[in-house]
Design an enzyme around this catalytic site. Structure first.
Site, PDB file in Angstrom:
ATOM      1  N   HIS A   1       0.858  -1.170   0.000  1.00 28.79           N
ATOM      2  CA  HIS A   1       0.000   0.000   0.000  1.00 28.79           C
ATOM      3  C   HIS A   1       0.900   1.228   0.000  1.00 28.79           C
ATOM      4  O   HIS A   1       2.108   1.143   0.260  1.00 28.79           O
ATOM      5  CB  HIS A   1      -0.886   0.021   1.248  1.00 28.79           C
ATOM      6  CG  HIS A   1      -2.037  -0.945   1.200  1.00 28.79           C
ATOM      7  ND1 HIS A   1      -2.960  -0.956   0.181  1.00 28.79           N
ATOM      8  CD2 HIS A   1      -2.427  -1.931   2.071  1.00 28.79           C
ATOM      9  CE1 HIS A   1      -3.868  -1.897   0.405  1.00 28.79           C
ATOM     10  NE2 HIS A   1      -3.559  -2.507   1.546  1.00 28.79           N
TER      11      HIS A   1
ATOM     12  N   CYS B   1      -0.323   2.532  -4.283  1.00 30.86           N
ATOM     13  CA  CYS B   1      -1.116   3.734  -4.526  1.00 30.86           C
ATOM     14  C   CYS B   1      -0.323   4.965  -4.103  1.00 30.86           C
ATOM     15  O   CYS B   1       0.556   4.893  -3.241  1.00 30.86           O
ATOM     16  CB  CYS B   1      -2.435   3.668  -3.740  1.00 30.86           C
ATOM     17  SG  CYS B   1      -3.594   2.418  -4.337  1.00 30.86           S
TER      18      CYS B   1
END
Length: 407
Positions: A235, A287
């Site tokens: 992430h 991301c």
């Protein structure tokens, strides 16, 4: 006329003559290093086609490899005795006014050193990857998180990366589910290889026989080689990648996220580093949405308006040289991942490396194709509803050409 142009001008006739014995020309081209073992096997395994199809595929592949390979191909056709006796008509097609006994590369004495000068020039412009293995490929694969959703599908990305970089001659190692501090320490350990005993606490696995297993050899056997690849699957938020203890409500180190700039600086050139002057490539699947944003922004598509158009090194290098960072998405946006087939970006990277490295393309050419491929993917119910734009920044001083390992 340039070699590529000469082949293109006489392509149909060349293919017709070589079809008289397609096995001979395929073997000769492979023996002389004009195609890889993988390409040789693929060409040889063409099934259900006429003889000419084998030759068409071979000539196309030679032309796609560029001017140097085309010239070597013409040299081979003109000088190999077996080829000359098997395809005598080639003389009238390609060299109607030239004796086949005259080497193609013959030149006057004043230019006798031209080939060696050309070789030196190319070596200056391209990173030399001669070590065995080529180098280390380190994968940090974060799937399970304390405060964030599990990253289903990331194992598919790790496996695809391991396959392609193992094929390219790298020793592939993986660390799974690393906290921010563990990521930081592991990367510093891989950058220096100074205290390899630390690697045991990171649970390092190695790609061997098509799967990840325990380290095949003791850590002291690790060597950097001539290139370094670092793949981080996690992430992330704007400018950072998250450890498994990352807090999506808190940014930076306080929230257990590692700044991408700090990852890059860990591998900067120093007098002590074995990687100084060698290419270091970072592939980051994470991301990059802003911190604290509840509704993550996604790219939208717009109609294309493409235009048609005609078509000596310094003694010292900067600390930040020889680094390339490729990101799954641009700053402020999310990166898409399928829970079964893996992420858009990593899967595209592996596919384009598989195809481009066989052609002899350099890494930036391949990553441009990745950008195009990712930009064309659709993630919504309607065209243009959900898009993604990957990017890369390069500080490489030379061309980086990764070559499939011959087995």
């Amino acid at each position: 006329m340039a070699a590529t142009g000469k082949i293109r001008q006489n392509k149909t006739a060349i293919q017709e003559k070589l079809s008289d014995d397609h096995v001979l020309i395929l073997n000769k081209v492979f023996e002389n290093g004009l195609i890889t073992k993988r390409e040789y096997k693929n060409l040889k395994s063409i099934q259900g086609e006429n003889v000419e199809r084998h030759v068409v595929e071979l000539v196309d592949k030679i032309m796609n490899k560029g001017e140097d390979t085309c010239q070597k191909f013409l040299d081979l056709l003109q000088t190999d005795e077996d080829i000359k006796s098997t395809y005598p008509e080639l003389r009238d097609i390609l060299w109607p006014n030239t004796s086949l006994s005259t080497p193609v590369q013959a030149s006057s004495s004043e230019h006798s050193d031209a080939p060696s000068q050309e070789k030196r020039r190319k070596e200056d412009e391209q990173y030399q990857l001669k070590s065995q293995p080529t180098g280390l490929c380190v994968i940090i694969n974060n799937e399970k998180f304390k405060y964030m959703k599990q990253r289903l599908g990331t194992d598919k990305d790790a496996e695809s990366l391991a396959k392609v970089f193992s094929w390219l001659g790298f020793r592939v190692l993986m660390c799974e589910d690393q906290t921010m501090d563990q990521m930081d320490q592991a990367l510093k350990c891989f950058a220096s290889l100074s205290d390899l005993s630390q690697l045991q606490k990171f649970g390092v696995k190695e790609w061997s026989e098509n799967r990840f297993t325990d380290l095949q050899e003791s850590p002291p056997s690790l060597k950097h080689g001539d290139a370094f690849i670092c793949c981080i699957l996690s992430h992330g938020m704007s400018g950072v990648v998250s450890g498994t203890d990352g807090d999506p409500e808190v940014g930076g180190i306080e929230g257990k996220h590692l700044f991408i700039r700090d990852i890059r600086r860990t591998f900067k050139a120093t007098n002590q580093s074995a990687l100084t002057g060698k290419p270091k490539v970072f592939l980051i699947q994470a991301c990059q949405a802003p911190q604290g944003v509840k509704r993550l922004p996604k790219h939208r598509g717009v109609p294309s308006k493409d235009l048609q158009a005609d078509g000596s090194h310094p003694t010292y290098i900067p600390e930040e040289a020889d680094i390339l960072v490729a990101m799954a998405t641009v700053d402020d946006f999310v990166a898409h991942r399928n829970i079964i087939s893996g992420s858009w970006f990593i899967q595209s990277v592996c596919e384009q490396l598989d195809w481009g490295c066989q052609r002899g393309d350099d890494i930036t050419t391949i990553l441009h194709r990745v950008n195009m491929d990712v930009s064309e993917k659709e993630g919504g119910a309607r065209p243009g509803e959900v898009k993604q734009m990957s990017e890369f920044t390069s500080r490489l001083r030379k061309r980086l050409v990764l070559t499939p390992q011959q087995k």
